[in-house]
Scaffold this motif. Structure first.
Motif, PDB file in Angstrom:
ATOM      1  N   ALA A 112       8.714 -15.984  -0.112  1.00  0.00           N
ATOM      2  CA  ALA A 112       7.329 -16.201  -0.539  1.00  0.00           C
ATOM      3  C   ALA A 112       6.330 -15.555   0.411  1.00  0.00           C
ATOM      4  CB  ALA A 112       7.048 -17.694  -0.655  1.00  0.00           C
ATOM      5  N   VAL A 113       6.640 -15.528   1.703  1.00  0.00           N
ATOM      6  CA  VAL A 113       5.723 -14.950   2.689  1.00  0.00           C
ATOM      7  C   VAL A 113       5.586 -13.444   2.475  1.00  0.00           C
ATOM      8  CG1 VAL A 113       5.330 -14.526   5.142  1.00  0.00           C
ATOM      9  CG2 VAL A 113       6.144 -16.761   4.375  1.00  0.00           C
ATOM     10  N   ALA A 114       6.716 -12.771   2.252  1.00  0.00           N
ATOM     11  CA  ALA A 114       6.679 -11.324   2.036  1.00  0.00           C
ATOM     12  C   ALA A 114       5.955 -10.975   0.741  1.00  0.00           C
ATOM     13  CB  ALA A 114       8.099 -10.762   2.024  1.00  0.00           C
ATOM     14  N   LEU A 115       6.214 -11.732  -0.326  1.00  0.00           N
ATOM     15  CA  LEU A 115       5.540 -11.451  -1.594  1.00  0.00           C
ATOM     16  C   LEU A 115       4.041 -11.723  -1.484  1.00  0.00           C
ATOM     17  CD1 LEU A 115       8.048 -12.786  -4.285  1.00  0.00           C
ATOM     18  CD2 LEU A 115       7.773 -10.449  -3.412  1.00  0.00           C
ATOM     19  N   ASP A 116       3.676 -12.785  -0.783  1.00  0.00           N
ATOM     20  CA  ASP A 116       2.245 -13.058  -0.569  1.00  0.00           C
ATOM     21  C   ASP A 116       1.587 -11.948   0.253  1.00  0.00           C
ATOM     22  OD1 ASP A 116       2.201 -15.373  -2.034  1.00  0.00           O
ATOM     23  OD2 ASP A 116       2.446 -16.710  -0.311  1.00  0.00           O
ATOM     24  N   PHE A 117       2.343 -11.388   1.202  1.00  0.00           N
ATOM     25  CA  PHE A 117       1.846 -10.267   1.993  1.00  0.00           C
ATOM     26  C   PHE A 117       1.504  -9.092   1.078  1.00  0.00           C
ATOM     27  CE2 PHE A 117       3.131  -6.243   4.106  1.00  0.00           C
ATOM     28  CZ  PHE A 117       2.125  -6.171   5.065  1.00  0.00           C
ATOM     29  N   LEU A 118       2.381  -8.787   0.138  1.00  0.00           N
ATOM     30  CA  LEU A 118       2.109  -7.692  -0.800  1.00  0.00           C
ATOM     31  C   LEU A 118       0.883  -8.006  -1.654  1.00  0.00           C
ATOM     32  CD1 LEU A 118       5.746  -6.795  -1.967  1.00  0.00           C
ATOM     33  CD2 LEU A 118       4.351  -5.639  -0.239  1.00  0.00           C
ATOM     34  N   ARG A 119       0.787  -9.240  -2.105  1.00  0.00           N
ATOM     35  CA  ARG A 119      -0.359  -9.627  -2.944  1.00  0.00           C
ATOM     36  C   ARG A 119      -1.672  -9.536  -2.161  1.00  0.00           C
ATOM     37  NH1 ARG A 119       3.131 -14.236  -4.164  1.00  0.00           N
ATOM     38  NH2 ARG A 119       4.283 -13.772  -6.095  1.00  0.00           N
ATOM     39  N   ARG A 120      -1.650  -9.917  -0.897  1.00  0.00           N
ATOM     40  CA  ARG A 120      -2.862  -9.860  -0.078  1.00  0.00           C
ATOM     41  C   ARG A 120      -3.267  -8.427   0.223  1.00  0.00           C
ATOM     42  NH1 ARG A 120      -0.144 -13.274   3.314  1.00  0.00           N
ATOM     43  NH2 ARG A 120      -0.275 -11.707   4.982  1.00  0.00           N
ATOM     44  N   GLN A 121      -2.298  -7.590   0.504  1.00  0.00           N
ATOM     45  CA  GLN A 121      -2.569  -6.218   0.898  1.00  0.00           C
ATOM     46  C   GLN A 121      -3.026  -5.351  -0.279  1.00  0.00           C
ATOM     47  OE1 GLN A 121      -2.182  -4.120   3.711  1.00  0.00           O
ATOM     48  NE2 GLN A 121      -1.882  -5.782   5.175  1.00  0.00           N
ATOM     49  N   ALA A 122      -2.466  -5.585  -1.445  1.00  0.00           N
ATOM     50  CA  ALA A 122      -2.674  -4.675  -2.576  1.00  0.00           C
ATOM     51  C   ALA A 122      -4.143  -4.469  -2.960  1.00  0.00           C
ATOM     52  CB  ALA A 122      -1.866  -5.149  -3.783  1.00  0.00           C
ATOM     53  N   PRO A 123      -4.965  -5.517  -3.042  1.00  0.00           N
ATOM     54  CA  PRO A 123      -6.360  -5.285  -3.476  1.00  0.00           C
ATOM     55  C   PRO A 123      -7.152  -4.363  -2.554  1.00  0.00           C
ATOM     56  CG  PRO A 123      -5.790  -7.605  -3.659  1.00  0.00           C
ATOM     57  CD  PRO A 123      -4.690  -6.957  -2.886  1.00  0.00           C
ATOM     58  N   GLY A 124      -6.831  -4.342  -1.258  1.00  0.00           N
ATOM     59  CA  GLY A 124      -7.568  -3.505  -0.318  1.00  0.00           C
ATOM     60  C   GLY A 124      -6.957  -2.144  -0.092  1.00  0.00           C
ATOM     61  N   ALA A 125      -5.820  -1.866  -0.721  1.00  0.00           N
ATOM     62  CA  ALA A 125      -5.131  -0.593  -0.519  1.00  0.00           C
ATOM     63  C   ALA A 125      -5.624   0.468  -1.498  1.00  0.00           C
ATOM     64  CB  ALA A 125      -3.623  -0.779  -0.679  1.00  0.00           C
ATOM     65  N   ARG A 126      -5.734   1.686  -1.024  1.00  0.00           N
ATOM     66  CA  ARG A 126      -6.069   2.793  -1.921  1.00  0.00           C
ATOM     67  C   ARG A 126      -4.905   3.094  -2.855  1.00  0.00           C
ATOM     68  NH1 ARG A 126      -7.844   7.735   1.762  1.00  0.00           N
ATOM     69  NH2 ARG A 126      -7.751   8.780  -0.275  1.00  0.00           N
ATOM     70  N   TYR A 127      -3.696   2.952  -2.328  1.00  0.00           N
ATOM     71  CA  TYR A 127      -2.493   3.204  -3.121  1.00  0.00           C
ATOM     72  C   TYR A 127      -1.477   2.096  -2.867  1.00  0.00           C
ATOM     73  CZ  TYR A 127      -4.487   7.887  -3.510  1.00  0.00           C
ATOM     74  OH  TYR A 127      -5.325   8.939  -3.752  1.00  0.00           O
ATOM     75  N   VAL A 128      -0.856   1.640  -3.932  1.00  0.00           N
ATOM     76  CA  VAL A 128       0.234   0.672  -3.874  1.00  0.00           C
ATOM     77  C   VAL A 128       1.484   1.415  -4.334  1.00  0.00           C
ATOM     78  CG1 VAL A 128       1.141  -1.506  -4.789  1.00  0.00           C
ATOM     79  CG2 VAL A 128      -1.317  -1.266  -4.304  1.00  0.00           C
ATOM     80  N   THR A 129       2.496   1.495  -3.469  1.00  0.00           N
ATOM     81  CA  THR A 129       3.567   2.452  -3.723  1.00  0.00           C
ATOM     82  C   THR A 129       4.952   1.869  -3.425  1.00  0.00           C
ATOM     83  OG1 THR A 129       3.638   3.416  -1.482  1.00  0.00           O
ATOM     84  CG2 THR A 129       1.956   4.268  -2.989  1.00  0.00           C
ATOM     85  N   SER A 130       5.955   2.556  -3.945  1.00  0.00           N
ATOM     86  CA  SER A 130       7.335   2.158  -3.696  1.00  0.00           C
ATOM     87  C   SER A 130       8.249   3.345  -3.942  1.00  0.00           C
ATOM     88  CB  SER A 130       7.753   0.998  -4.610  1.00  0.00           C
ATOM     89  OG  SER A 130       7.793   1.427  -5.968  1.00  0.00           O
ATOM     90  N   VAL A 131       9.470   3.196  -3.471  1.00  0.00           N
ATOM     91  CA  VAL A 131      10.548   4.133  -3.774  1.00  0.00           C
ATOM     92  C   VAL A 131      11.773   3.311  -4.163  1.00  0.00           C
ATOM     93  CG1 VAL A 131      12.214   5.735  -2.713  1.00  0.00           C
ATOM     94  CG2 VAL A 131       9.770   6.097  -2.416  1.00  0.00           C
ATOM     95  N   CYS A 132      12.528   3.830  -5.101  1.00  0.00           N
ATOM     96  CA  CYS A 132      13.771   3.204  -5.536  1.00  0.00           C
ATOM     97  C   CYS A 132      13.475   1.778  -6.014  1.00  0.00           C
ATOM     98  CB  CYS A 132      14.796   3.269  -4.412  1.00  0.00           C
ATOM     99  SG  CYS A 132      16.509   3.010  -4.923  1.00  0.00           S
ATOM    100  N   THR A 133      14.317   0.826  -5.654  1.00  0.00           N
ATOM    101  CA  THR A 133      14.136  -0.533  -6.153  1.00  0.00           C
ATOM    102  C   THR A 133      13.040  -1.300  -5.426  1.00  0.00           C
ATOM    103  OG1 THR A 133      15.993  -1.215  -4.754  1.00  0.00           O
ATOM    104  CG2 THR A 133      16.473  -0.742  -7.066  1.00  0.00           C
ATOM    105  N   GLY A 134      12.309  -0.635  -4.551  1.00  0.00           N
ATOM    106  CA  GLY A 134      11.116  -1.251  -3.989  1.00  0.00           C
ATOM    107  C   GLY A 134      10.120  -1.639  -5.066  1.00  0.00           C
ATOM    108  N   SER A 135      10.172  -0.944  -6.214  1.00  0.00           N
ATOM    109  CA  SER A 135       9.275  -1.295  -7.319  1.00  0.00           C
ATOM    110  C   SER A 135       9.541  -2.705  -7.835  1.00  0.00           C
ATOM    111  CB  SER A 135       9.409  -0.273  -8.453  1.00  0.00           C
ATOM    112  OG  SER A 135      10.751  -0.120  -8.860  1.00  0.00           O
ATOM    113  N   PHE A 136      10.782  -3.197  -7.668  1.00  0.00           N
ATOM    114  CA  PHE A 136      11.078  -4.564  -8.104  1.00  0.00           C
ATOM    115  C   PHE A 136      10.355  -5.590  -7.228  1.00  0.00           C
ATOM    116  CE2 PHE A 136      14.283  -2.287 -10.386  1.00  0.00           C
ATOM    117  CZ  PHE A 136      14.497  -3.047 -11.535  1.00  0.00           C
ATOM    118  N   ALA A 137      10.206  -5.299  -5.947  1.00  0.00           N
ATOM    119  CA  ALA A 137       9.447  -6.198  -5.083  1.00  0.00           C
ATOM    120  C   ALA A 137       7.976  -6.207  -5.497  1.00  0.00           C
ATOM    121  CB  ALA A 137       9.596  -5.791  -3.623  1.00  0.00           C
TER     122      ALA A 137
END
Length: 237
Positions: free
Chosen positions: A83-108
């Motif tokens: 939950a901490v890692a997923l919340d980290f992604l949720r917090r970071q995403a609105p302020g990021a210019r780009y939200v990105t992944s490679v391979c199965t990182g898209s599942f996260a």
């Protein structure tokens, strides 16, 4: 003074190292760029290649990303219960210019609720499962939908990073990096993706079946959590 471009990569156990280190090799040549590797602690994080990578910051102390990046690997599915890692992604995403992944990182990203209605890609073996997390799976090497940029499997990370470099710094900078790292693929076999002439159909079928059997239930569980989260948010609103 111009602020540096901050790339923040989420590091986690059982990451596919090339998903991370391929793009990292491109990122290090970009002008005015900082690359931060974030995890819960600063202890070495084991990869799927038998060696570890040392984080440069913690999830708690990581700066706001201009580029938020998630590599893949089996560990990306293990993040569904973090939950901490997923919340980290949720917090970071609105302020990021780009939200990105490679391979199965898209599942996260999907498990964090960041791919709803977005076109995205992943490793071909698991790609169809991405729909369960609200994404529109696309079988292309690099896919962009708005500020979401995703790369396909493993070696696609270099293509992804060069594509992002061209987007941010211009094609000439990206071409210079490509030349500098001698990225001039000439594989000895034409077997690098399903449907290629020398790809083994039995291997393709077995890989997809394994992903559906082993990762499918994890995706279903994550999708159920997302649905509960959305319902709770609607009730609160």
């Amino acid at each position: 003074m111009t602020e540096p471009l901050r790339i923040v990569s989420l590091l986690f156990p059982n990451v596919t190292q090339l998903d991370l280190t391929g793009p990292a090799q491109v990122f290090r040549h970009l002008p005015g760029t900082e690359h931060h590797l974030a995890w819960h602690t600063l202890d070495p994080v084991p990869t799927d290649a038998g060696f570890s990578i040392v984080p440069t910051t913690t999830i708690q102390d990581a700066p706001q990303a201009d580029v938020l990046f998630v590599p893949g690997g089996q560990g990306a599915f293990e993040l569904f219960d973090d939950a901490v890692a997923l919340d980290f992604l949720r917090r970071q995403a609105p302020g990021a210019r780009y939200v990105t992944s490679v391979c199965t990182g898209s599942f996260a990203l999907g498990a964090a609720g960041l791919l709803d209605g977005r076109r995205a890609t992943s490793h071909w073996g698991s790609l169809p499962l991405l729909e369960g997390l609200g994404a529109i799976p696309v079988a292309e090497r690099v896919v962009r939908d708005g500020n979401v940029v995703t790369g396909a499997g493993v070696s696609s990370g270099i293509d992804f990073a060069l594509t992002l470099a061209a987007e941010i710094f211009g094609p000439e900078v990206a071409k210079g990096v490509q030349l500098g790292i001698e990225y001039d693929p000439a594989p000895p076999f034409d077997a690098g993706a399903p449907g290629r002439p020398e790809a083994n159909p039995a291997q393709v079928e077995a890989t997809r079946a394994s992903a559906a059997a082993n990762r499918g239930p994890l995706v279903e569980k994550a999708a159920a959590r997302l649905a509960e989260r959305r319902a709770a948010a609607e009730s609160a609103g």
